[in-house]
Design an enzyme around this catalytic site. Structure first.
Site, PDB file in Angstrom:
ATOM      1  N   LYS A  44       3.352  12.542  16.713  1.00  0.00           N
ATOM      2  CA  LYS A  44       1.909  12.729  16.915  1.00  0.00           C
ATOM      3  C   LYS A  44       1.487  12.154  18.271  1.00  0.00           C
ATOM      4  O   LYS A  44       1.972  11.091  18.680  1.00  0.00           O
ATOM      5  CB  LYS A  44       1.119  12.004  15.817  1.00  0.00           C
ATOM      6  CG  LYS A  44       1.085  12.730  14.468  1.00  0.00           C
ATOM      7  CD  LYS A  44       0.197  11.921  13.517  1.00  0.00           C
ATOM      8  CE  LYS A  44      -0.123  12.645  12.236  1.00  0.00           C
ATOM      9  NZ  LYS A  44      -0.948  11.801  11.339  1.00  0.00           N
ATOM     10  N   LYS A  72       0.858  -1.194   0.000  1.00  0.00           N
ATOM     11  CA  LYS A  72       0.000   0.000   0.000  1.00  0.00           C
ATOM     12  C   LYS A  72       0.888   1.237   0.000  1.00  0.00           C
ATOM     13  O   LYS A  72       1.876   1.300   0.738  1.00  0.00           O
ATOM     14  CB  LYS A  72      -0.929   0.018   1.212  1.00  0.00           C
ATOM     15  CG  LYS A  72      -1.825   1.272   1.219  1.00  0.00           C
ATOM     16  CD  LYS A  72      -3.018   1.141   2.159  1.00  0.00           C
ATOM     17  CE  LYS A  72      -2.687   1.551   3.568  1.00  0.00           C
ATOM     18  NZ  LYS A  72      -3.908   1.769   4.376  1.00  0.00           N
ATOM     19  N   SER A 105      -3.682   2.474  17.772  1.00  0.00           N
ATOM     20  CA  SER A 105      -3.747   1.995  16.385  1.00  0.00           C
ATOM     21  C   SER A 105      -2.806   2.798  15.497  1.00  0.00           C
ATOM     22  O   SER A 105      -2.886   4.031  15.459  1.00  0.00           O
ATOM     23  CB  SER A 105      -5.182   2.162  15.884  1.00  0.00           C
ATOM     24  OG  SER A 105      -5.241   2.059  14.482  1.00  0.00           O
ATOM     25  N   ALA A 161      -2.734   9.168  16.097  1.00  0.00           N
ATOM     26  CA  ALA A 161      -1.269   9.174  16.140  1.00  0.00           C
ATOM     27  C   ALA A 161      -0.723   7.988  15.358  1.00  0.00           C
ATOM     28  O   ALA A 161      -0.795   6.847  15.803  1.00  0.00           O
ATOM     29  CB  ALA A 161      -0.786   9.128  17.585  1.00  0.00           C
ATOM     30  N   ASP A 162      -0.207   8.276  14.175  1.00  0.00           N
ATOM     31  CA  ASP A 162       0.326   7.216  13.322  1.00  0.00           C
ATOM     32  C   ASP A 162       1.588   7.679  12.619  1.00  0.00           C
ATOM     33  O   ASP A 162       1.917   7.205  11.535  1.00  0.00           O
ATOM     34  CB  ASP A 162      -0.737   6.755  12.310  1.00  0.00           C
ATOM     35  CG  ASP A 162      -1.142   7.873  11.368  1.00  0.00           C
ATOM     36  OD1 ASP A 162      -0.750   9.033  11.613  1.00  0.00           O
ATOM     37  OD2 ASP A 162      -1.822   7.591  10.370  1.00  0.00           O
TER      38      ASP A 162
HETATM   39  N1  LIG Z   1      -4.510   4.369  12.916  1.00  0.00           N
HETATM   40  C1  LIG Z   1      -4.757   4.223  11.638  1.00  0.00           C
HETATM   41  O1  LIG Z   1      -4.802   3.115  11.106  1.00  0.00           O
HETATM   42  C2  LIG Z   1      -5.051   5.445  10.813  1.00  0.00           C
HETATM   43  C3  LIG Z   1      -5.583   5.301   9.527  1.00  0.00           C
HETATM   44  C4  LIG Z   1      -5.885   6.438   8.797  1.00  0.00           C
HETATM   45  C5  LIG Z   1      -5.633   7.697   9.329  1.00  0.00           C
HETATM   46  N2  LIG Z   1      -5.077   7.799  10.576  1.00  0.00           N
HETATM   47  C6  LIG Z   1      -4.776   9.118  11.172  1.00  0.00           C
HETATM   48  O2  LIG Z   1      -6.000   9.588  11.728  1.00  0.00           O
HETATM   49  C7  LIG Z   1      -5.976  11.026  11.737  1.00  0.00           C
HETATM   50  C8  LIG Z   1      -7.281  11.543  11.125  1.00  0.00           C
HETATM   51  O3  LIG Z   1      -7.370  11.108   9.787  1.00  0.00           O
HETATM   52  P1  LIG Z   1      -8.640  11.491   8.882  1.00  0.00           P
HETATM   53  O4  LIG Z   1      -8.480  10.753   7.617  1.00  0.00           O
HETATM   54  O5  LIG Z   1      -9.881  11.341   9.677  1.00  0.00           O
HETATM   55  O6  LIG Z   1      -8.335  13.056   8.671  1.00  0.00           O
HETATM   56  P2  LIG Z   1      -9.389  14.225   8.390  1.00  0.00           P
HETATM   57  O7  LIG Z   1      -8.588  15.403   7.959  1.00  0.00           O
HETATM   58  O8  LIG Z   1     -10.475  13.728   7.515  1.00  0.00           O
HETATM   59  O9  LIG Z   1     -10.037  14.521   9.839  1.00  0.00           O
HETATM   60  C9  LIG Z   1      -9.282  15.006  10.927  1.00  0.00           C
HETATM   61  C10 LIG Z   1     -10.193  15.946  11.730  1.00  0.00           C
HETATM   62  O10 LIG Z   1      -9.525  16.288  12.949  1.00  0.00           O
HETATM   63  C11 LIG Z   1      -9.831  17.660  13.229  1.00  0.00           C
HETATM   64  N3  LIG Z   1      -8.836  18.180  14.152  1.00  0.00           N
HETATM   65  C12 LIG Z   1      -7.549  18.487  13.904  1.00  0.00           C
HETATM   66  N4  LIG Z   1      -6.947  18.896  15.025  1.00  0.00           N
HETATM   67  C13 LIG Z   1      -7.883  18.862  16.018  1.00  0.00           C
HETATM   68  C14 LIG Z   1      -7.876  19.185  17.386  1.00  0.00           C
HETATM   69  N5  LIG Z   1      -6.772  19.629  17.973  1.00  0.00           N
HETATM   70  N6  LIG Z   1      -9.019  19.040  18.096  1.00  0.00           N
HETATM   71  C15 LIG Z   1     -10.164  18.594  17.494  1.00  0.00           C
HETATM   72  N7  LIG Z   1     -10.217  18.280  16.178  1.00  0.00           N
HETATM   73  C16 LIG Z   1      -9.093  18.403  15.457  1.00  0.00           C
HETATM   74  C17 LIG Z   1      -9.816  18.320  11.854  1.00  0.00           C
HETATM   75  O11 LIG Z   1     -10.513  19.560  11.848  1.00  0.00           O
HETATM   76  C18 LIG Z   1     -10.501  17.253  10.995  1.00  0.00           C
HETATM   77  O12 LIG Z   1     -11.898  17.444  10.913  1.00  0.00           O
HETATM   78  C19 LIG Z   1      -4.702  11.435  10.995  1.00  0.00           C
HETATM   79  O13 LIG Z   1      -3.697  11.740  11.938  1.00  0.00           O
HETATM   80  C20 LIG Z   1      -4.333  10.187  10.211  1.00  0.00           C
HETATM   81  O14 LIG Z   1      -2.952  10.117   9.952  1.00  0.00           O
HETATM   82  C21 LIG Z   1      -4.786   6.706  11.314  1.00  0.00           C
END
Ligand SMILES: NC(=O)c1ccc[n+]([C@@H]2O[C@H](COP(=O)([O-])OP(=O)(O)OC[C@H]3O[C@@H](n4cnc5c(N)ncnc54)[C@H](O)[C@@H]3O)[C@@H](O)[C@H]2O)c1
Length: 330
Positions: free
Chosen positions: A229, A68, A296, A224-225
């Site tokens: 973070k 991926k 995660s 956090a990934d």
């Molecule tokens: N663990 C995993 O397997 C995995 C998989 C995909 C994404 N992620 C991570 O998850 C996170 C979110 O991804 P997403 O695709 O939902 O992104 P996204 O941009 O669609 O959504 C993130 C949201 O968080 C909000 N936000 C940012 N800082 C904030 C804060 N301090 N307080 C409250 N809200 C806040 C933003 O306004 C946004 O709406 C990213 O850090 C991404 O890297 C992790």
């Protein structure tokens, strides 16, 4: 021949039940040692990053390997693009032949939600009724979908630092599920109300303080990934049973990465992996008052297990385009 599958074709196949079943298979395989998965590699960029994730999994009826290529650009919603976009290749481990070349964006979102659902199924209190969500983006949506499948949630409490995004998820959730949906002004109100708390932001500083987390809470720490973070006060982790998806990835880039690097958490405070719990090698939740955290980071074996099921179903339906990239059949 390789099957090319676009996001629209993949969405015809994907649903949360399929994703939850694939997540269970992936983490069971992990717990039983049926995977080969080097930690993901990062390409840091000025506005975000790319990750290369590759591995192999022995599923009950298939042996699959693949790759991926996935980005995280937190500023993308401002330019009308998703934060996370991905491409997945599935290959035959016996010959290396390519089976599928598919969009990985929705598979990433569903498999991440399903991992959160699986973690909630083994770590949260069975009577959990209130789900708090901090961060109202793409991951929040699939976390809600998955947790509602495994626990009798009656109320979803949502907050986001961007009010418009929080409002839009409140409306979407209220329209999609028979639950009460509340907009919370801050992470504090969200955490204090939650039996299950999801954090899904790209934050580089703790958003959730220890004193807001009630005994018996389960937290899916999703955001956090990558190195640097973090979403939780290290004192939340210190008070919790911490279950990671993978130790090497979590230490490098999960919720535990910052507190471990600063000496605020010790490696021996990490209880185990979700795979070990799913495989029955370690108990999940043991007491109603325990605080549990699922850290995660996202594993390629989750993508392969779900990607394989999507590929299998799409091929059976005749969806997608067969392409001979190498010209072997000409
Ligand atoms: N663990 C995993 O397997 C995995 C998989 C995909 C994404 N992620 C991570 O998850 C996170 C979110 O991804 P997403 O695709 O939902 O992104 P996204 O941009 O669609 O959504 C993130 C949201 O968080 C909000 N936000 C940012 N800082 C904030 C804060 N301090 N307080 C409250 N809200 C806040 C933003 O306004 C946004 O709406 C990213 O850090 C991404 O890297 C992790």
């Amino acid at each position: 021949m390789s099957l090319i599958l676009t996001a629209a074709e993949i969405l015809k196949v994907l649903d949360m039940d399929l994703a939850l079943a694939a997540a269970r298979e992936a983490f069971l395989a992990y717990g039983e040692g049926r995977v080969n998965m080097p930690p993901k590699a990062y390409l840091s960029l000025a506005q975000g990053d790319f990750r290369a994730m590759y591995g192999e999994i022995f599923l009950p009826e298939a042996h699959v390997c693949g790759l991926k290529w996935v980005n995280v650009h937190p500023g993308n919603p401002q330019v009308g693009l998703p934060t996370v976009m991905a491409k997945i290749l599935l290959n035959d481990p016996e010959t290396g032949r390519e089976w599928a070349d598919m969009d990985g964006t929705h598979i990433t979102n569903y498999r991440t939600g399903a991992a959160g659902g699986l973690a909630a199924a083994v770590l949260s209190r069975p009577d959990s009724r209130r789900l708090g969500v901090i961060g109202a983006g793409a991951q929040a949506r699939t976390q809600i979908a998955a947790v509602l499948k495994v626990r009798p949630i009656e109320e979803v409490i949502i907050c986001d630092c961007a009010l418009a995004r929080a409002r839009s998820l409140v409306e979407e959730t209220a329209a999609a599920y028979p639950v009460k949906v509340t907009l919370a002004p801050t992470p504090q109100e969200t955490a204090q109300a939650a039996d299950i708390l999801v954090t899904a932001t790209p934050s580089m500083a703790p958003l959730v303080s220890r004193e807001w987390v009630r005994p018996g809470t389960h937290i899916n720490a999703i955001g956090a990934d990558a190195p640097g973070k973090q979403e939780l006060d290290p004192a939340v982790l210190a008070a919790a049973k911490i279950v990671v998806d993978d130790w090497a990835q979590a230490r490098h880039s999960g919720e535990i990465n910052v507190p471990l690097s600063r000496g605020e958490l010790r490696p021996e405070q990490v209880y185990g992996s979700l795979g070990e719990v799913v495989a029955g090698k370690k108990p999940g939740r043991e007491r109603p008052e325990e605080i549990t955290v699922f850290d995660s980071t996202g594993l390629i074996i989750q993508d392969l297990a779900l990607g394989w099921e999507v590929y299998r179903r799409a091929r059976a339906q005749g969806w997608g385009e067969e392409k001979d990239f190498l010209g072997l059949s000409s």
